[in-house]
Design a protein around this motif. Structure first.
Motif, PDB file in Angstrom:
ATOM      1  N   ASP A  20       1.972  32.720  49.801  1.00  0.00           N
ATOM      2  CA  ASP A  20       1.896  31.855  50.978  1.00  0.00           C
ATOM      3  C   ASP A  20       1.008  30.675  50.607  1.00  0.00           C
TER       4      ASP A  20
ATOM      5  N   ASP B 175      -4.904  31.574  47.686  1.00  0.00           N
ATOM      6  CA  ASP B 175      -3.705  31.650  48.525  1.00  0.00           C
ATOM      7  C   ASP B 175      -3.196  33.082  48.596  1.00  0.00           C
ATOM      8  N   ASN B 176      -2.609  33.426  49.721  1.00  0.00           N
ATOM      9  CA  ASN B 176      -2.206  34.798  50.001  1.00  0.00           C
ATOM     10  C   ASN B 176      -1.035  35.219  49.110  1.00  0.00           C
TER      11      ASN B 176
ATOM     12  N   GLN C 293     -12.380  37.776  48.560  1.00  0.00           N
ATOM     13  CA  GLN C 293     -11.100  37.083  48.678  1.00  0.00           C
ATOM     14  C   GLN C 293      -9.936  37.897  48.118  1.00  0.00           C
TER      15      GLN C 293
ATOM     16  N   TRP D 192      -4.866  40.631  48.078  1.00  0.00           N
ATOM     17  CA  TRP D 192      -5.456  39.477  48.739  1.00  0.00           C
ATOM     18  C   TRP D 192      -6.175  39.946  50.014  1.00  0.00           C
TER      19      TRP D 192
ATOM     20  N   HIS E  68      -8.714  37.402  51.728  1.00  0.00           N
ATOM     21  CA  HIS E  68      -9.169  36.280  52.544  1.00  0.00           C
ATOM     22  C   HIS E  68      -9.023  35.002  51.726  1.00  0.00           C
ATOM     23  N   ALA E  69      -8.713  33.893  52.419  1.00  0.00           N
ATOM     24  CA  ALA E  69      -8.583  32.619  51.704  1.00  0.00           C
ATOM     25  C   ALA E  69      -9.906  32.177  51.133  1.00  0.00           C
TER      26      ALA E  69
END
Length: 246
Positions: free
Chosen positions: A82, A194-195, A228, A243, A245-246
């Motif tokens: 994402d 990014d996720n 993260q 993942w 956290h951004a």
């Protein structure tokens, strides 16, 4: 005909050294502009050998061991990403960097800087720049990265995409390389992550033995104390990277 570029668009960092140094170019490589992504790494060496203390920031996530070898290998499937954060992540394996000033590594960037994921293969003999090579790889492709310490300061680095049926091999050397640590890593090359959901590093081996047999240290990608991306428990030759956290 394949294109090979040495670029400063991103700079991979060792787990301790935060200083960018000059460019080392292969004969057919082209240098580029000042880096647009800057991020230092984040672990400080502890007082008892290979124990590393957690800090507020870490660019690496995965597993590393304070022990070299002849060959490190790992496989993964390029994850869906994402790209709402517009950052750059990277999956790789290699030698050195876990408390040393060089890294000999090969892998894939998950580059969201354009707003959509672009999967870019590269190798690097840090502190020289990353060398990106023009080879198509995409989401869902099965990748295998192998780094072999041939002798002295000489290394062979291979990245293969079995989905698209290609393999590229590079022979390179690096003054100061000492083959003292080994890693399988997801790395943050920008301030955010990014996720990428959850991905599995599989077939991870050091000198033909499951990487987990070496009792490697787990590393979490973190920024300002916020996790993260975290590694799951290593089970023999595989582990998940998730993942958070951004």
């Amino acid at each position: 005909m394949f294109t090979v570029l040495a670029r400063k668009t991103v700079i991979r960092r060792t787990a301790v050294v935060l200083l960018a140094v000059g460019i080392g170019l292969s004969p057919n490589a082209v240098s580029a502009a000042t880096p647009t992504h800057y991020h230092g790494a984040a672990f400080v060496h502890g007082n008892n050998g290979n124990v590393f203390k957690r800090s507020e920031d870490s660019a690496w996530g995965g597993y590393a061991v304070s022990k070299g070898g002849q060959t490190i290998v790992a496989s993964w499937v390029n994850p869906r990403v994402d790209c709402s954060g517009g950052g750059v992540n990277s999956a790789w394996d290699g030698f050195d960097g876990y408390g040393t000033q060089t890294v000999e590594q090969i892998g894939i960037d998950l580059d969201c800087s354009s707003g959509s994921a672009v999967y870019k293969p590269w190798y690097e003999m840090y502190p020289r720049d990353s060398v990106y090579f023009d080879q198509t790889t995409s989401e869902g492709d099965q990748m295998t990265a192998t780094v072999t310490h041939d002798s002295g300061i000489n290394y062979t680095l291979t990245l293969a995409d079995s989905t698209q049926n290609w393999s590229r091999t590079f022979h390179d050397s690096l003054d100061g390389a000492n083959d003292s640590t080994a890693e399988v890593i997801m790395e943050r090359l920008s301030s955010n992550v990014d996720n990428f959901g959850s991905m599995t590093f599989s077939g991870c081996q050091l000198d033909g033995q499951p990487f987990g047999n070496s009792a490697p240290d787990a590393i979490t990608i973190a920024s300002n104390g916020v996790d993260q991306a975290t590694p799951g428990n290593i089970d023999g030759d595989h582990f998940d990277m998730t993942w958070d956290h951004a």
